[in-house]
Design a protein around this motif. Structure first.
Motif, mmCIF file in Angstrom:
data_model
loop_
_atom_site.group_PDB
_atom_site.id
_atom_site.type_symbol
_atom_site.label_atom_id
_atom_site.label_comp_id
_atom_site.label_asym_id
_atom_site.label_seq_id
_atom_site.Cartn_x
_atom_site.Cartn_y
_atom_site.Cartn_z
ATOM 1 N N THR A 106 15.038 -5.422 16.877
ATOM 2 C CA THR A 106 14.681 -4.141 16.293
ATOM 3 C C THR A 106 14.633 -4.133 14.780
ATOM 4 O OG1 THR A 106 15.787 -3.172 18.179
ATOM 5 C CG2 THR A 106 15.292 -1.714 16.355
ATOM 6 N N PHE A 149 12.679 -11.540 22.085
ATOM 7 C CA PHE A 149 13.738 -10.611 22.442
ATOM 8 C C PHE A 149 15.068 -11.366 22.402
ATOM 9 C CE2 PHE A 149 10.483 -7.956 24.706
ATOM 10 C CZ PHE A 149 10.773 -6.781 24.038
ATOM 11 N N GLU A 151 17.526 -11.505 24.349
ATOM 12 C CA GLU A 151 17.984 -12.187 25.565
ATOM 13 C C GLU A 151 17.248 -13.506 25.786
ATOM 14 O OE1 GLU A 151 16.413 -9.244 25.603
ATOM 15 O OE2 GLU A 151 15.109 -9.026 27.358
ATOM 16 N N ASN A 152 16.174 -13.740 25.031
ATOM 17 C CA ASN A 152 15.479 -15.021 25.148
ATOM 18 C C ASN A 152 15.838 -16.001 24.035
ATOM 19 O OD1 ASN A 152 14.055 -14.447 27.584
ATOM 20 N ND2 ASN A 152 12.771 -13.052 26.418
ATOM 21 N N MET A 153 16.746 -15.624 23.161
ATOM 22 C CA MET A 153 17.265 -16.575 22.165
ATOM 23 C C MET A 153 18.075 -17.656 22.908
ATOM 24 S SD MET A 153 16.612 -15.877 18.840
ATOM 25 C CE MET A 153 17.927 -16.622 17.863
ATOM 26 N N PRO A 155 19.282 -22.283 22.676
ATOM 27 C CA PRO A 155 19.578 -23.459 21.852
ATOM 28 C C PRO A 155 18.445 -23.864 20.904
ATOM 29 C CG PRO A 155 20.339 -23.809 24.094
ATOM 30 C CD PRO A 155 19.608 -22.511 24.098
ATOM 31 N N TYR A 158 18.646 -21.594 18.026
ATOM 32 C CA TYR A 158 19.867 -21.809 17.237
ATOM 33 C C TYR A 158 19.659 -22.983 16.277
ATOM 34 C CZ TYR A 158 22.154 -19.245 21.145
ATOM 35 O OH TYR A 158 22.502 -18.334 22.115
ATOM 36 N N ASP A 183 21.510 -7.783 21.689
ATOM 37 C CA ASP A 183 22.043 -8.199 23.000
ATOM 38 C C ASP A 183 22.836 -9.502 22.924
ATOM 39 O OD1 ASP A 183 20.960 -6.012 24.169
ATOM 40 O OD2 ASP A 183 19.903 -7.095 25.733
ATOM 41 N N THR A 184 22.278 -10.508 22.276
ATOM 42 C CA THR A 184 22.954 -11.807 22.220
ATOM 43 C C THR A 184 23.251 -12.198 20.786
ATOM 44 O OG1 THR A 184 20.925 -13.105 22.124
ATOM 45 C CG2 THR A 184 21.765 -12.565 24.330
ATOM 46 N N HIS A 187 26.318 -14.318 20.533
ATOM 47 C CA HIS A 187 26.165 -15.720 20.922
ATOM 48 C C HIS A 187 25.554 -16.515 19.763
ATOM 49 C CE1 HIS A 187 26.043 -13.499 24.802
ATOM 50 N NE2 HIS A 187 26.729 -14.522 25.261
ATOM 51 N N GLU A 310 21.866 -28.615 26.740
ATOM 52 C CA GLU A 310 21.490 -27.400 27.475
ATOM 53 C C GLU A 310 22.097 -27.323 28.866
ATOM 54 O OE1 GLU A 310 17.715 -25.776 27.113
ATOM 55 O OE2 GLU A 310 17.331 -26.594 25.120
ATOM 56 N N ASN B 320 20.192 -18.899 27.657
ATOM 57 C CA ASN B 320 19.671 -20.145 28.225
ATOM 58 C C ASN B 320 20.089 -20.353 29.685
ATOM 59 O OD1 ASN B 320 17.933 -22.322 27.562
ATOM 60 N ND2 ASN B 320 19.671 -23.712 27.637
ATOM 61 N N GLY B 343 23.331 -6.416 26.857
ATOM 62 C CA GLY B 343 22.807 -5.171 26.293
ATOM 63 C C GLY B 343 22.637 -4.084 27.320
ATOM 64 N N ASN B 348 17.264 -13.481 30.688
ATOM 65 C CA ASN B 348 16.110 -14.157 30.091
ATOM 66 C C ASN B 348 14.988 -14.408 31.104
ATOM 67 O OD1 ASN B 348 17.223 -16.178 31.603
ATOM 68 N ND2 ASN B 348 17.651 -17.553 29.907
#
Lengths: 460, 460
Positions: A106, A149, A151-153, A155, A158, A183-184, A187, A310, B320, B343, B348
């Motif tokens: 956002t 988004f 929630e799709n972040m 490794p 990162y 959301d994440t 993390h 992963e 992930n 959230g 994902n």
């Protein structure tokens, strides 16, 4: 002449044209998934060609996939002024140079809180138009790294983010701000705490719980707090900067490894767990709450450790859990598992054989507590000592999600499980602490008039 | 003559005899898993023949499996007076008749807090000897239903407990107290909230965080609070009764579906989430905090619904996460899944195909939030609406572990997934509420002197 399809492309544009619908009109949309009423907003995202964005009467925006739309009716139209006055961001000699990375979410995409419009304000000029106070704080440079988004972040992001931060620090930036979906966000804050170590400057993750086209948006003030922290504070740590109370009285800076999203919608959603926040921040000043944090340095040295295996996973214990969950992780080649156990770090007996098999296969298993507050303590009951004899390693007071991120990071560096254990059990950025302060826990305060009044005030 | 092997049986007794070691001696035990020093305690558990129980200097008790013991040395001996003065529990005409069920766990097995001894005080006479105040509160009858560690409680125990409660209510008891280990006390509280409905009397779950042989034990006071609630309160709900603050000023009564263990070791570990507690309780009185609870009735009517489908599971989302976790649940025949999403209720994209497959297979998937506070709200982002189109059902503000218990209970009654949905989405005992009060959330209160003082006081 006004472009009545402002920002729309591809199929979404075709559908608007097909039904002869203008941006800013009050519309009723029928879809195969139900009907929606609201204002058609201009588009924020760059590449999306498949959604029409509607502001519902609740204040929320929804993006509707045009493939599901069967009809749109225009109910009314009121032209809105939604352009952000774009001005060149002024450069002031002597002010701190701050780099703002966008990751999606956002805060990076919606910042015009004056007009009711959803605008991708992200270039320095746009941000200056939307939040002119930023120019009083710093010289700003921006770079959009991804647009995903929260929630799709994961490794991949990162690692890229850590490397980009490293490059900026080596170039001599005075502070880093990272815009991130909430959301994440915690993390990512943990991941950056591990991948970027010994930073000489503040690294501040910031998001917003209400998009900036809503009157109650926290986007602009969070960004001001974050920029102030990055530019002026001596806190050279990875921190999350978000509202402290639900009201806009102050923000809090939370250590990246001890923070968690604790409310799905409140602006004061991020809480430091098992500790107190590092500092309180307002428009005017930063007030430390803790004393033991890394201080800002003048050099450009930083350690970038962009590693992540992963094939790690987390299991959240519940009564009657069956071992198939763990056996399937073994079969699917997982290389490390974090368990969020009950109480002091327990699981039921049916899981023991599966945990023993992890040991046989050389898969390290770390135990955390789903109580969030407090320590794993597996010496108290025989069941805990059984689990330890099967190789389960108690992870102190590491939060479950932090232990997950750290295990991925540790296994990304080595497959030697003794070295992994050494990495896991070495405290980094207070992910494991010797004790949790009494005022880091939550107490139900009902009935104490001063406290009730305080809580009422901060929830105004 | 004193039995120097008090309570020991089988192999444990043989090992004590082999090394010529007396109960109450100060001993050093060498095992294949490390060494331990402390006082050899008498045995509490009934059937166990394999463990020697040692009180460590930290105050914790550990049970050591004799098969791992290689040597025991006696370092010193001090005879202790550990017998609970057993007296007949007096019956007083006019006092409430309370039934105490034991399930295992600290409160039922260790109650002598005066002598440093671990004693299975559970019969009314023993409880009267250990906590004589109980006789001022009620007429007590006890029944040991199981003796399992809290983490091994599950559907079988829930069902038996519900049926036993129903029988007592039908016989006309004035209130029920259930002693329970704390680790999964909140799961059992949720299960009993569903399996025992429309109770005319209070049903109070109680545990203790520190066993009663430790000076800081909360066992006796929690039991007094619980008995007071069962005997005297008009709150005919399933509640958890434990310390409010970490100090012993008062207990709190938490609704069985809105309570969660939030600290691994504090005595104030249970917190009402997303609401305020029902009442505050002291030795002298019960002070309601809420007004909307079921009142005590004079009839003996109650609905016992002892159903549970064991093939349900919970997935706790992390960045992930890969779909193999869900595919393996499908392959292993799970009939329902609860997701704790990020959230507002997201996961994902890689999980979408697995979730779609759940829909194809007729496996209901319910979404909850791992923030614990706040509501699932899946209409805000397109991703949430995608998930709903794949059949994911938002579960309001139900706690993840409560949704897990409710889904098992619902699927135990019917395999018709529309009926399951109707059961799941019908609020029971406030598991789903219309709104969460502002003072049900936690605020970091640092810097407000009255609040700091209050917190310090309750942590004394």
């Amino acid at each position: 002449m006004i472009d009545i399809f402002k920002g729309y492309k591809g199929k979404a544009l075709s559908v608007l044209k097909q039904f002869n619908i203008r941006v800013w009109c009050d519309a009723h949309i029928k879809t195969t998934r139900g009907d929606f009423s609201g204002i058609i907003l201009p588009r924020a995202e760059n590449d999306d060609k498949n959604h029409i964005v509607l502001k519902l009467k609740t204040g929320y925006n929804v993006g509707i996939n045009v493939k599901n739309i069967t009809e749109i009716k225009e109910l009314g139209y009121k032209e809105a002024h939604y352009k952000i006055p774009e001005k060149e961001f002024p450069f002031t000699e002597g002010k701190a140079n701050i780099k703002l990375f966008g990751t999606g979410g956002t805060i990076a995409s919606r910042l015009d809180y004056r007009t009711g419009a959803v605008i991708p304000a992200f270039s320095p000029g746009e941000l200056y138009g939307a939040v002119p106070e930023l120019a009083d704080i710093c010289n700003l440079e921006t770079e959009k790294l991804f647009a995903v988004f929260s929630e799709n972040m994961g490794p991949e992001q990162y690692k890229k983010l850590a490397i980009a931060i490293g490059n900026e620090i080596k170039k001599g930036v005075d502070g880093i701000v990272i815009g991130h979906g909430t959301d994440t966000l915690h993390h990512t804050a943990a991941a950056i705490s591990y991948m970027v170590q010994n930073s000489p400057v503040p690294i501040v993750l910031v998001g917003s719980q209400r998009s900036s086209d809503r009157p109650s948006s926290d986007a602009a003030l969070n960004l001001i707090h974050a920029a102030t922290t990055a530019a002026e504070s001596d806190i050279a740590e990875v921190v999350v900067c978000m509202f402290g109370p639900t009201s806009d009285e102050y923000g809090l800076l939370h250590q990246g490894t001890r923070v968690r999203k604790m409310h799905s919608s409140y602006r004061s959603t991020f809480r430091t767990i098992g500790d107190v926040p590092i500092a309180r921040v307002t428009r005017d000043k930063i007030t430390p709450i803790k004393e033991d944090y890394n201080r800002r340095r003048k050099d450009n040295k930083v350690d970038i450790l962009p590693y992540f295996e992963e094939k790690v996973g987390m299991i959240y214990y519940y009564p009657n859990m069956q071992p198939d969950m763990i056996y399937s992780m073994i079969d699917n080649g997982y290389k490390g598992i974090v368990i969020a156990g009950t109480g002091l770090g327990h699981v039921n007996k049916p899981l023991y054989p599966a945990i023993r098999k992890c040991k046989e296969k050389g898969i390290p298993v770390y135990m955390t507590v789903q109580t969030l507050w407090g320590y794993v303590h597996m010496f108290v009951y025989d069941t805990g000592r059984d689990l330890m004899s099967y190789g389960v390693i108690p992870a102190g007071n590491m939060l479950p999600e932090v232990a997950y991120v750290k295990l991925g990071w540790a296994l990304g560096q080595t497959s030697d499980i003794d070295k992994v254990k050494e990495i896991m059990m070495t405290p980094i950025s207070n992910d494991i602490t010797k004790r949790e302060p009494y005022n880091g826990y939550l107490v139900y305060q009902g009935g104490i008039p001063e406290v009730e009044e305080f809580i009422r005030k901060v929830h105004k």
